[in-house]
Design an enzyme around this catalytic site. Structure first.
Site, PDB file in Angstrom:
ATOM      1  N   ASN A  92      -2.101 128.943 -37.961  1.00 44.26           N
ATOM      2  CA  ASN A  92      -1.215 130.029 -38.398  1.00 44.26           C
ATOM      3  C   ASN A  92      -1.772 130.816 -39.579  1.00 44.26           C
ATOM      4  OD1 ASN A  92       1.562 131.335 -38.998  1.00 44.26           O
ATOM      5  ND2 ASN A  92       1.128 130.154 -40.862  1.00 44.26           N
ATOM      6  N   TYR A 159      -9.533 142.004 -39.931  1.00 47.51           N
ATOM      7  CA  TYR A 159      -8.349 141.349 -39.345  1.00 47.51           C
ATOM      8  C   TYR A 159      -8.327 141.561 -37.831  1.00 47.51           C
ATOM      9  CZ  TYR A 159      -3.344 140.111 -38.850  1.00 47.51           C
ATOM     10  OH  TYR A 159      -2.149 139.549 -38.483  1.00 47.51           O
ATOM     11  N   LYS A 163      -8.619 138.498 -35.053  1.00 49.14           N
ATOM     12  CA  LYS A 163      -7.585 138.229 -34.050  1.00 49.14           C
ATOM     13  C   LYS A 163      -8.107 138.447 -32.627  1.00 49.14           C
ATOM     14  CE  LYS A 163      -4.249 137.148 -36.971  1.00 49.14           C
ATOM     15  NZ  LYS A 163      -3.909 135.724 -37.190  1.00 49.14           N
ATOM     16  N   THR A 196       7.210 139.080 -44.338  1.00 47.85           N
ATOM     17  CA  THR A 196       6.495 138.097 -45.171  1.00 47.85           C
ATOM     18  C   THR A 196       5.633 138.829 -46.195  1.00 47.85           C
ATOM     19  OG1 THR A 196       4.545 138.104 -43.765  1.00 47.85           O
ATOM     20  CG2 THR A 196       6.293 136.542 -43.164  1.00 47.85           C
TER      21      THR A 196
HETATM   22  N1  LIG Z   1       3.794 139.109 -40.887  1.00 46.18           N
HETATM   23  C1  LIG Z   1       3.583 139.777 -39.758  1.00 46.18           C
HETATM   24  O1  LIG Z   1       4.213 140.816 -39.479  1.00 46.18           O
HETATM   25  C2  LIG Z   1       2.575 139.271 -38.771  1.00 46.18           C
HETATM   26  C3  LIG Z   1       2.371 140.015 -37.600  1.00 46.18           C
HETATM   27  C4  LIG Z   1       1.443 139.574 -36.661  1.00 46.18           C
HETATM   28  C5  LIG Z   1       0.762 138.393 -36.897  1.00 46.18           C
HETATM   29  N2  LIG Z   1       0.980 137.684 -38.044  1.00 46.18           N
HETATM   30  C6  LIG Z   1       0.225 136.439 -38.233  1.00 46.18           C
HETATM   31  O2  LIG Z   1       1.119 135.376 -38.509  1.00 46.18           O
HETATM   32  C7  LIG Z   1       0.450 134.399 -39.322  1.00 46.18           C
HETATM   33  C8  LIG Z   1       1.315 134.110 -40.545  1.00 46.18           C
HETATM   34  O3  LIG Z   1       1.432 135.300 -41.292  1.00 46.18           O
HETATM   35  P1  LIG Z   1       2.466 135.497 -42.482  1.00 46.18           P
HETATM   36  O4  LIG Z   1       2.991 136.874 -42.335  1.00 46.18           O
HETATM   37  O5  LIG Z   1       3.376 134.351 -42.574  1.00 46.18           O
HETATM   38  O6  LIG Z   1       1.438 135.515 -43.715  1.00 46.18           O
HETATM   39  P2  LIG Z   1       1.609 135.152 -45.248  1.00 46.18           P
HETATM   40  O7  LIG Z   1       3.039 135.198 -45.658  1.00 46.18           O
HETATM   41  O8  LIG Z   1       0.623 136.017 -45.951  1.00 46.18           O
HETATM   42  O9  LIG Z   1       1.150 133.616 -45.309  1.00 46.18           O
HETATM   43  C9  LIG Z   1      -0.171 133.298 -45.016  1.00 46.18           C
HETATM   44  C10 LIG Z   1      -0.358 131.792 -45.029  1.00 46.18           C
HETATM   45  O10 LIG Z   1      -1.750 131.548 -44.807  1.00 46.18           O
HETATM   46  C11 LIG Z   1      -2.247 130.720 -45.837  1.00 46.18           C
HETATM   47  N3  LIG Z   1      -3.612 131.076 -46.228  1.00 46.18           N
HETATM   48  C12 LIG Z   1      -4.094 132.316 -46.507  1.00 46.18           C
HETATM   49  N4  LIG Z   1      -5.375 132.220 -46.926  1.00 46.18           N
HETATM   50  C13 LIG Z   1      -5.677 130.903 -46.902  1.00 46.18           C
HETATM   51  C14 LIG Z   1      -6.848 130.167 -47.233  1.00 46.18           C
HETATM   52  N5  LIG Z   1      -7.955 130.769 -47.717  1.00 46.18           N
HETATM   53  N6  LIG Z   1      -6.828 128.811 -47.092  1.00 46.18           N
HETATM   54  C15 LIG Z   1      -5.716 128.185 -46.647  1.00 46.18           C
HETATM   55  N7  LIG Z   1      -4.582 128.834 -46.318  1.00 46.18           N
HETATM   56  C16 LIG Z   1      -4.565 130.163 -46.454  1.00 46.18           C
HETATM   57  C17 LIG Z   1      -1.320 130.955 -47.015  1.00 46.18           C
HETATM   58  O11 LIG Z   1      -1.303 129.802 -47.831  1.00 46.18           O
HETATM   59  P3  LIG Z   1      -1.848 129.743 -49.348  1.00 46.18           P
HETATM   60  O12 LIG Z   1      -1.890 131.144 -49.878  1.00 46.18           O
HETATM   61  O13 LIG Z   1      -0.882 128.826 -50.012  1.00 46.18           O
HETATM   62  O14 LIG Z   1      -3.185 129.118 -49.197  1.00 46.18           O
HETATM   63  C18 LIG Z   1       0.028 131.171 -46.353  1.00 46.18           C
HETATM   64  O15 LIG Z   1       0.671 129.933 -46.135  1.00 46.18           O
HETATM   65  C19 LIG Z   1      -0.920 135.003 -39.672  1.00 46.18           C
HETATM   66  O16 LIG Z   1      -1.904 134.478 -38.815  1.00 46.18           O
HETATM   67  C20 LIG Z   1      -0.727 136.491 -39.399  1.00 46.18           C
HETATM   68  O17 LIG Z   1      -1.942 137.114 -39.096  1.00 46.18           O
HETATM   69  C21 LIG Z   1       1.868 138.089 -38.977  1.00 46.18           C
END
Ligand SMILES: NC(=O)c1ccc[n+]([C@@H]2O[C@H](COP(=O)([O-])OP(=O)(O)OC[C@H]3O[C@@H](n4cnc5c(N)ncnc54)[C@H](OP(=O)(O)O)[C@@H]3O)[C@@H](O)[C@H]2O)c1
Length: 255
Positions: A92, A159, A163, A196
């Site tokens: 994730n 990005y 993906k 998020t």
């Molecule tokens: N939000 C959206 O609208 C959206 C849309 C499409 C896809 N997605 C995908 O959904 C997934 C979750 O996204 P989100 O929106 O929940 O993102 P987020 O709120 O930015 O959270 C990202 C997570 O990834 C972890 N992370 C980031 N860099 C890291 C690193 N170097 N090492 C270990 N962990 C790391 C962060 O943990 P720490 O910072 O604590 O390490 C955090 O728990 C992602 O793959 C994103 O691409 C999101």
């Protein structure tokens, strides 16, 4: 011993979608959850204690994915597979970095986005599939992808590439696993748009570096974003579908 537990390894559990999935997984009976993020979360530990669930939180930087994959492989080799009726890896964690045109990119940011977004999911999937090869329970890999892996957007090249790579390696691994006796199912799933930190970062980037910024401002203004809890429910619901794995590249909004 009768296998009754559900093992889930989840990256990026400290915030956003991952944190909400961790909360929902811990509420299920017989949950064993291994979370991998840079920071652990005391509230998750407390939730696990209350639910009687087993939780490990590994503070690891996924921009050094070989370390995380090595630790995961060793951990899986050491546990008793007979405990688990089901084992799932959810890749994730991801990062949009600082959106900007590639020509203005910073090499370290580009490497970070590709390591966290593509190299780590591949290495973790390899470690998981290798170490659980002879496990007899249900095995799955769920890669959290994005619409941007399928539709290009300027100022998001790392990005988009991560993906798209995730989608295509999932297709390849699905072919490999289909040839095995108890092959794992693998899906690269677009989770919808979610309220998020990632969306905050996109809306907060100046329009001169990110011409599509206004689209993200409008998504928020028009109430188009799922809460992390709603999105987590949809994603985990997809994982439970009987046809999970029939399409290695999918969207949570697919019928
Ligand atoms: N939000 C959206 O609208 C959206 C849309 C499409 C896809 N997605 C995908 O959904 C997934 C979750 O996204 P989100 O929106 O929940 O993102 P987020 O709120 O930015 O959270 C990202 C997570 O990834 C972890 N992370 C980031 N860099 C890291 C690193 N170097 N090492 C270990 N962990 C790391 C962060 O943990 P720490 O910072 O604590 O390490 C955090 O728990 C992602 O793959 C994103 O691409 C999101």
């Amino acid at each position: 011993m009768i296998a009754s537990e559900r093992l889930t390894i989840l990256t990026g559990a400290s915030r956003g979608l991952g944190r909400a999935m961790a909360q929902q997984l811990l509420a299920q009976s017989g949950a064993t959850l291994v979370c991998i993020s840079r920071r652990s979360d005391d509230a998750l530990a407390e939730l696990a204690r209350q639910a009687g669930a087993s939780l490990e939180q590994w503070e690891l930087d996924l921009s050094e994915p070989a370390l995380a994959a090595g630790r995961l492989g060793a951990w899986l080799q050491a546990v008793d597979p007979a405990r688990f009726a089901r084992a799932t890896l959810i890749n994730n964690a991801g990062t949009v970095g600082q959106p900007r045109p590639l020509a203005d990119g910073v090499a370290a940011d580009l490497a970070q986005a590709l390591r966290v977004g593509l190299e780590a999911p591949m290495l973790l999937a390899g470690a998981f599939l290798g170490a659980t090869r002879d496990w007899t329970g249900r095995r799955e890999v769920l890669n959290i992808s994005s619409g941007l892996g399928r539709n290009a957007m300027g100022s998001q090249a790392p990005y988009c590439a991560a993906k798209a790579g995730m989608d295509h390696f999932s297709r390849a691994v699905a072919l490999e696993q289909a040839a095995l006796p108890n092959g794992a199912k693998i899906v690269s799933l677009a989770p919808g748009v979610i309220d998020t930190d990632m969306q905050v970062q996109l809306r907060g980037t100046p329009a001169d570096a990110f011409p599509d910024r206004e689209r993200f401002v409008q998504l928020k203004a028009n109430g188009m974003l799922d809460s992390p809890e709603t999105a987590a429910g949809k994603v985990l619901g997809y994982l439970d579908r009987a046809d999970f794995g029939s399409k290695p590249v999918a969207d949570v909004r697919d019928a």
